[in-house]
Design an enzyme around this catalytic site. Structure first.
Site, PDB file in Angstrom:
ATOM      1  N   ASP A   1      -9.936   3.482   1.904  1.00  0.00           N
ATOM      2  CA  ASP A   1     -10.214   2.760   3.283  1.00  0.00           C
ATOM      3  C   ASP A   1     -10.798   3.904   4.262  1.00  0.00           C
ATOM      4  O   ASP A   1     -11.799   3.467   5.011  1.00  0.00           O
ATOM      5  CB  ASP A   1      -8.776   2.382   3.829  1.00  0.00           C
ATOM      6  CG  ASP A   1      -8.214   1.098   3.010  1.00  0.00           C
ATOM      7  OD1 ASP A   1      -9.117   0.590   2.625  1.00  0.00           O
ATOM      8  OD2 ASP A   1      -7.126   0.883   3.036  1.00  0.00           O
TER       9      ASP A   1
ATOM     10  N   LYS B   1       0.667  -1.293   0.076  1.00  0.00           N
ATOM     11  CA  LYS B   1      -0.033  -0.006  -0.063  1.00  0.00           C
ATOM     12  C   LYS B   1       0.906   1.213   0.113  1.00  0.00           C
ATOM     13  O   LYS B   1       0.418   2.217  -0.362  1.00  0.00           O
ATOM     14  CB  LYS B   1      -0.961  -0.023   1.039  1.00  0.00           C
ATOM     15  CG  LYS B   1      -2.260  -0.994   1.078  1.00  0.00           C
ATOM     16  CD  LYS B   1      -3.076  -0.673   2.185  1.00  0.00           C
ATOM     17  CE  LYS B   1      -4.125  -1.490   2.126  1.00  0.00           C
ATOM     18  NZ  LYS B   1      -5.461  -1.098   3.176  1.00  0.00           N
TER      19      LYS B   1
END
Ligand code: ATR
Length: 293
Positions: free
Chosen positions: A109, A73
Protein backbone atom coordinates in the site's frame (compact mmCIF):
# COMPACT_ATOMS: atom_id res chain seq x y z
CA UNK A 1 5.47 -21.83 -9.73
CA UNK A 2 2.00 -22.50 -8.34
CA UNK A 3 3.19 -24.88 -5.64
CA UNK A 4 2.20 -28.38 -4.59
CA UNK A 5 -0.40 -29.06 -7.24
CA UNK A 6 2.26 -29.15 -9.91
CA UNK A 7 0.00 -27.03 -12.04
CA UNK A 8 1.63 -24.22 -13.98
CA UNK A 9 -1.48 -22.07 -13.65
CA UNK A 10 -1.11 -19.17 -11.25
CA UNK A 11 -3.66 -19.36 -8.47
CA UNK A 12 -4.25 -15.95 -6.90
CA UNK A 13 -6.98 -14.32 -4.85
CA UNK A 14 -8.05 -11.77 -2.28
CA UNK A 15 -9.21 -12.57 1.26
CA UNK A 16 -11.62 -10.21 2.98
CA UNK A 17 -14.96 -9.82 4.73
CA UNK A 18 -16.98 -8.54 2.93
CA UNK A 19 -15.32 -9.24 -0.42
CA UNK A 20 -18.01 -9.00 -3.12
CA UNK A 21 -17.31 -5.29 -3.65
CA UNK A 22 -13.58 -5.79 -4.28
CA UNK A 23 -12.31 -4.61 -7.65
CA UNK A 24 -9.07 -6.56 -7.29
CA UNK A 25 -10.32 -9.71 -9.12
CA UNK A 26 -11.31 -7.61 -12.12
CA UNK A 27 -8.00 -5.74 -12.20
CA UNK A 28 -5.73 -8.76 -11.73
CA UNK A 29 -7.70 -10.93 -14.15
CA UNK A 30 -7.19 -8.25 -16.80
CA UNK A 31 -3.46 -8.15 -15.96
CA UNK A 32 -3.05 -11.94 -16.26
CA UNK A 33 -4.88 -11.91 -19.58
CA UNK A 34 -2.82 -9.00 -20.93
CA UNK A 35 0.42 -10.88 -20.29
CA UNK A 36 -0.99 -14.21 -21.52
CA UNK A 37 -0.38 -15.86 -18.14
CA UNK A 38 -2.63 -18.85 -17.47
CA UNK A 39 -4.23 -18.57 -14.05
CA UNK A 40 -7.03 -17.08 -12.02
CA UNK A 41 -7.53 -14.42 -9.35
CA UNK A 42 -10.60 -15.11 -7.22
CA UNK A 43 -12.49 -13.35 -4.39
CA UNK A 44 -12.26 -15.36 -1.15
CA UNK A 45 -14.83 -14.55 1.51
CA UNK A 46 -13.10 -15.35 4.80
CA UNK A 47 -14.77 -14.65 8.16
CA UNK A 48 -12.39 -13.55 10.95
CA UNK A 49 -12.66 -16.90 12.77
CA UNK A 50 -11.51 -18.75 9.65
CA UNK A 51 -8.42 -16.72 8.90
CA UNK A 52 -5.86 -19.19 10.24
CA UNK A 53 -7.36 -22.08 8.28
CA UNK A 54 -7.64 -19.91 5.19
CA UNK A 55 -3.93 -19.06 5.35
CA UNK A 56 -3.09 -22.75 5.74
CA UNK A 57 -5.26 -23.40 2.66
CA UNK A 58 -2.96 -21.16 0.60
CA UNK A 59 -0.25 -23.78 1.12
CA UNK A 60 -2.52 -26.81 0.70
CA UNK A 61 -4.19 -25.56 -2.47
CA UNK A 62 -0.97 -24.26 -3.97
CA UNK A 63 -1.97 -20.62 -4.32
CA UNK A 64 1.00 -18.55 -5.48
CA UNK A 65 -0.30 -15.63 -3.49
CA UNK A 66 -3.21 -13.63 -2.17
CA UNK A 67 -4.07 -10.07 -1.31
CA UNK A 68 -5.46 -9.45 2.13
CA UNK A 69 -8.00 -6.75 2.81
CA UNK A 70 -10.31 -5.46 5.54
CA UNK A 71 -10.59 -6.71 8.27
CA UNK A 72 -7.63 -9.12 8.06
CA UNK A 73 -4.59 -6.93 7.31
CA UNK A 74 -3.24 -6.95 10.86
CA UNK A 75 -4.63 -10.26 12.16
CA UNK A 76 -3.08 -12.23 9.28
CA UNK A 77 0.47 -11.36 10.35
CA UNK A 78 0.65 -14.04 13.06
CA UNK A 79 -0.05 -16.85 10.58
CA UNK A 80 2.79 -16.07 8.18
CA UNK A 81 6.31 -17.50 8.10
CA UNK A 82 8.07 -14.26 7.30
CA UNK A 83 7.27 -10.56 7.32
CA UNK A 84 8.96 -8.27 4.84
CA UNK A 85 10.34 -4.93 6.05
CA UNK A 86 7.35 -3.19 4.40
CA UNK A 87 4.92 -5.20 6.53
CA UNK A 88 6.83 -4.48 9.72
CA UNK A 89 7.05 -0.78 8.90
CA UNK A 90 3.39 -0.50 7.92
CA UNK A 91 2.22 -2.74 10.76
CA UNK A 92 -0.04 -4.61 8.33
CA UNK A 93 0.03 -7.07 5.41
CA UNK A 94 -1.89 -6.68 2.17
CA UNK A 95 0.03 -9.20 0.04
CA UNK A 96 1.16 -12.77 0.71
CA UNK A 97 3.65 -14.60 -1.51
CA UNK A 98 3.86 -18.41 -1.34
CA UNK A 99 7.33 -19.78 -2.13
CA UNK A 100 6.93 -23.56 -2.00
CA UNK A 101 4.88 -23.41 1.19
CA UNK A 102 6.81 -20.57 2.83
CA UNK A 103 4.48 -17.59 3.19
CA UNK A 104 5.91 -14.05 3.26
CA UNK A 105 3.80 -11.02 4.09
CA UNK A 106 4.37 -7.69 2.33
CA UNK A 107 2.68 -4.33 2.45
CA UNK A 108 2.46 -2.76 -0.99
CA UNK A 109 0.00 0.00 0.00
CA UNK A 110 2.67 2.50 1.02
CA UNK A 111 5.05 1.90 -1.88
CA UNK A 112 2.05 1.69 -4.22
CA UNK A 113 0.90 5.09 -3.05
CA UNK A 114 4.32 6.68 -3.48
CA UNK A 115 4.79 5.13 -6.94
CA UNK A 116 1.43 6.55 -7.93
CA UNK A 117 2.19 10.00 -6.50
CA UNK A 118 5.49 10.11 -8.39
CA UNK A 119 4.06 8.75 -11.64
CA UNK A 120 1.01 11.00 -11.64
CA UNK A 121 1.82 14.21 -9.78
CA UNK A 122 5.29 14.80 -8.23
CA UNK A 123 8.15 12.98 -10.00
CA UNK A 124 10.69 13.82 -7.28
CA UNK A 125 9.77 14.04 -3.61
CA UNK A 126 13.26 14.92 -2.42
CA UNK A 127 13.10 17.97 -0.16
CA UNK A 128 9.30 18.15 -0.24
CA UNK A 129 7.37 19.48 2.76
CA UNK A 130 4.48 17.10 3.26
CA UNK A 131 1.38 17.43 5.44
CA UNK A 132 -0.43 14.14 6.12
CA UNK A 133 -4.02 14.37 7.36
CA UNK A 134 -4.93 11.41 9.59
CA UNK A 135 -2.93 9.07 11.80
CA UNK A 136 -4.59 5.69 11.27
CA UNK A 137 -3.45 2.56 9.46
CA UNK A 138 -3.44 4.19 6.03
CA UNK A 139 -1.23 7.04 7.27
CA UNK A 140 1.22 4.64 8.91
CA UNK A 141 1.74 2.72 5.66
CA UNK A 142 2.36 5.72 3.49
CA UNK A 143 4.58 7.63 5.92
CA UNK A 144 7.21 4.90 5.94
CA UNK A 145 7.25 4.87 2.14
CA UNK A 146 7.34 8.68 1.94
CA UNK A 147 10.33 8.89 4.27
CA UNK A 148 12.34 6.72 1.89
CA UNK A 149 12.06 9.53 -0.68
CA UNK A 150 14.02 11.98 1.50
CA UNK A 151 11.36 14.68 1.99
CA UNK A 152 12.46 17.78 3.95
CA UNK A 153 9.73 17.21 6.54
CA UNK A 154 6.53 15.26 7.17
CA UNK A 155 3.90 16.72 9.50
CA UNK A 156 1.07 14.44 10.64
CA UNK A 157 -2.17 16.19 11.62
CA UNK A 158 -4.98 14.33 13.32
CA UNK A 159 -8.33 15.05 15.00
CA UNK A 160 -7.05 13.07 17.98
CA UNK A 161 -3.73 14.88 18.40
CA UNK A 162 -2.19 12.20 20.63
CA UNK A 163 -2.28 9.69 17.78
CA UNK A 164 -0.44 12.12 15.51
CA UNK A 165 2.26 12.64 18.16
CA UNK A 166 2.61 8.88 18.69
CA UNK A 167 2.89 8.14 14.99
CA UNK A 168 5.45 10.90 14.51
CA UNK A 169 7.49 9.68 17.47
CA UNK A 170 7.63 6.15 16.05
CA UNK A 171 9.32 7.48 12.87
CA UNK A 172 11.80 9.88 14.50
CA UNK A 173 14.79 7.80 13.48
CA UNK A 174 13.74 7.68 9.81
CA UNK A 175 13.37 11.39 9.10
CA UNK A 176 11.97 14.74 10.20
CA UNK A 177 8.45 13.86 11.32
CA UNK A 178 6.23 15.78 13.70
CA UNK A 179 2.65 15.53 14.89
CA UNK A 180 0.06 18.30 15.33
CA UNK A 181 -3.63 18.64 16.13
CA UNK A 182 -5.88 19.04 13.09
CA UNK A 183 -6.95 22.50 14.28
CA UNK A 184 -3.34 23.67 14.01
CA UNK A 185 -2.86 23.04 10.30
CA UNK A 186 -3.55 26.68 9.35
CA UNK A 187 -0.01 27.44 10.47
CA UNK A 188 1.48 24.50 8.53
CA UNK A 189 -0.22 24.58 5.13
CA UNK A 190 1.30 27.87 3.83
CA UNK A 191 4.76 26.26 3.85
CA UNK A 192 3.61 22.84 2.59
CA UNK A 193 4.23 21.49 -0.91
CA UNK A 194 1.95 18.47 -0.66
CA UNK A 195 -1.16 17.71 1.45
CA UNK A 196 -2.30 14.09 1.63
CA UNK A 197 -5.69 13.06 2.99
CA UNK A 198 -5.52 9.61 4.58
CA UNK A 199 -8.72 10.03 6.63
CA UNK A 200 -12.03 8.58 5.51
CA UNK A 201 -13.58 12.07 5.41
CA UNK A 202 -15.20 12.58 2.00
CA UNK A 203 -15.56 8.89 1.21
CA UNK A 204 -18.81 7.40 -0.03
CA UNK A 205 -21.51 7.50 1.42
CA UNK A 206 -20.59 10.98 2.73
CA UNK A 207 -18.99 12.59 -0.34
CA UNK A 208 -19.87 16.14 0.74
CA UNK A 209 -17.51 16.17 3.71
CA UNK A 210 -14.11 17.89 3.71
CA UNK A 211 -11.11 16.94 5.87
CA UNK A 212 -9.93 20.58 5.97
CA UNK A 213 -11.17 24.11 5.45
CA UNK A 214 -10.70 24.64 1.68
CA UNK A 215 -9.87 28.29 2.36
CA UNK A 216 -6.49 27.04 3.61
CA UNK A 217 -5.50 25.68 0.19
CA UNK A 218 -3.17 27.72 -1.97
CA UNK A 219 -2.19 27.76 -5.63
CA UNK A 220 0.70 25.47 -6.47
CA UNK A 221 -0.02 23.06 -3.63
CA UNK A 222 -0.31 19.38 -4.56
CA UNK A 223 -3.44 17.91 -2.97
CA UNK A 224 -3.62 14.14 -2.83
CA UNK A 225 -6.52 12.03 -1.56
CA UNK A 226 -6.25 8.31 -0.83
CA UNK A 227 -10.01 7.97 -1.34
CA UNK A 228 -11.06 6.59 -4.74
CA UNK A 229 -14.77 6.31 -4.09
CA UNK A 230 -15.71 8.88 -5.35
CA UNK A 231 -12.82 9.15 -7.83
CA UNK A 232 -12.89 12.94 -7.51
CA UNK A 233 -13.55 13.86 -3.88
CA UNK A 234 -14.93 17.19 -2.76
CA UNK A 235 -11.44 18.00 -1.44
CA UNK A 236 -9.98 17.47 -4.91
CA UNK A 237 -12.76 19.55 -6.51
CA UNK A 238 -11.98 22.43 -4.15
CA UNK A 239 -8.26 22.04 -4.75
CA UNK A 240 -8.73 22.15 -8.50
CA UNK A 241 -10.77 25.35 -8.18
CA UNK A 242 -7.93 26.89 -6.16
CA UNK A 243 -5.31 26.09 -8.79
CA UNK A 244 -3.75 23.16 -6.98
CA UNK A 245 -2.40 20.03 -8.67
CA UNK A 246 -4.66 17.13 -7.73
CA UNK A 247 -3.92 13.44 -7.25
CA UNK A 248 -6.67 10.91 -6.57
CA UNK A 249 -6.64 7.56 -4.82
CA UNK A 250 -7.17 5.29 -7.81
CA UNK A 251 -3.48 5.23 -8.62
CA UNK A 252 -2.64 3.90 -5.16
CA UNK A 253 -5.08 1.05 -5.67
CA UNK A 254 -3.61 0.26 -9.09
CA UNK A 255 0.02 0.37 -7.98
CA UNK A 256 -0.47 -1.61 -4.75
CA UNK A 257 -1.91 -4.26 -7.06
CA UNK A 258 0.91 -3.79 -9.56
CA UNK A 259 3.57 -4.47 -6.92
CA UNK A 260 1.70 -7.57 -5.71
CA UNK A 261 1.37 -8.81 -9.28
CA UNK A 262 5.10 -8.26 -9.83
CA UNK A 263 6.01 -10.20 -6.65
CA UNK A 264 3.83 -13.14 -7.71
CA UNK A 265 4.72 -13.31 -11.40
CA UNK A 266 8.22 -11.81 -11.59
CA UNK A 267 6.96 -9.75 -14.53
CA UNK A 268 6.28 -6.03 -14.93
CA UNK A 269 2.60 -5.36 -14.32
CA UNK A 270 0.59 -3.96 -17.26
CA UNK A 271 -0.27 -0.81 -15.32
CA UNK A 272 -2.08 1.03 -18.11
CA UNK A 273 -4.35 -1.96 -18.78
CA UNK A 274 -5.06 -2.23 -15.05
CA UNK A 275 -5.91 1.48 -14.95
CA UNK A 276 -8.17 1.24 -17.98
CA UNK A 277 -9.96 -1.75 -16.47
CA UNK A 278 -10.65 0.24 -13.33
CA UNK A 279 -11.82 3.33 -15.21
CA UNK A 280 -14.18 1.14 -17.26
CA UNK A 281 -15.47 -0.44 -14.05
CA UNK A 282 -16.22 3.02 -12.67
CA UNK A 283 -17.87 4.04 -15.93
CA UNK A 284 -15.50 6.96 -16.49
CA UNK A 285 -15.73 8.65 -19.90
CA UNK A 286 -12.74 9.41 -22.13
CA UNK A 287 -13.21 13.14 -21.46
CA UNK A 288 -13.01 12.72 -17.69
CA UNK A 289 -10.01 10.45 -17.82
CA UNK A 290 -7.27 13.05 -18.22
CA UNK A 291 -8.62 14.99 -15.26
CA UNK A 292 -8.51 11.95 -13.05
CA UNK A 293 -4.90 11.00 -13.67
P1 ATR B 1 -7.41 3.68 8.24
O1 ATR B 1 -6.78 2.36 8.47
O2 ATR B 1 -8.25 3.75 6.99
O3 ATR B 1 -6.44 4.82 8.31
P2 ATR B 1 -8.30 4.22 10.92
O4 ATR B 1 -7.09 3.56 11.45
O5 ATR B 1 -9.62 3.98 11.57
O6 ATR B 1 -8.52 3.85 9.40
O7 ATR B 1 -8.02 5.80 10.86
C1 ATR B 1 -8.97 6.70 10.40
C2 ATR B 1 -8.34 8.10 10.38
O8 ATR B 1 -9.32 9.02 9.90
C3 ATR B 1 -7.96 8.60 11.76
O9 ATR B 1 -6.85 9.46 11.62
C4 ATR B 1 -9.21 9.37 12.19
O10 ATR B 1 -8.98 10.36 13.16
P3 ATR B 1 -9.04 9.99 14.74
O11 ATR B 1 -7.76 9.28 15.06
O12 ATR B 1 -9.15 11.31 15.43
O13 ATR B 1 -10.25 9.12 14.91
C5 ATR B 1 -9.58 10.01 10.89
N1 ATR B 1 -11.00 10.38 10.85
C6 ATR B 1 -12.06 9.56 10.66
N2 ATR B 1 -13.19 10.25 10.68
C7 ATR B 1 -12.87 11.56 10.89
C8 ATR B 1 -13.61 12.79 11.00
N3 ATR B 1 -14.93 12.81 10.88
N4 ATR B 1 -12.91 13.93 11.18
C9 ATR B 1 -11.56 13.92 11.28
N5 ATR B 1 -10.80 12.80 11.19
C10 ATR B 1 -11.45 11.64 11.00
Amino acid sequence: MAGKTGSTDLLLGVMGDPIAQSKSPLMHTAALKALGLPGAYVPLHIAPGQLGEAVQAIRVLGFRGVNVTIPHKIAVMEYLDRLDESALAGGAVNTIVNDNGVLTGYNTDGIGYVRSLKAEAVPDLTGARILVLGAGGAARGIISALLQEQPAAVVVANRTAGKAHELAASWQSAGTVSGVAMEDIAGIIPAADIVINTTSVGMYPYPDELPLDPGLLHKGLVVSDLIYNPLRTRLLEQALNTGCTIHGGLGMFIYQGAYAFEYWTGQAAPVEIMRQTMLDAFGVSEADMELLK
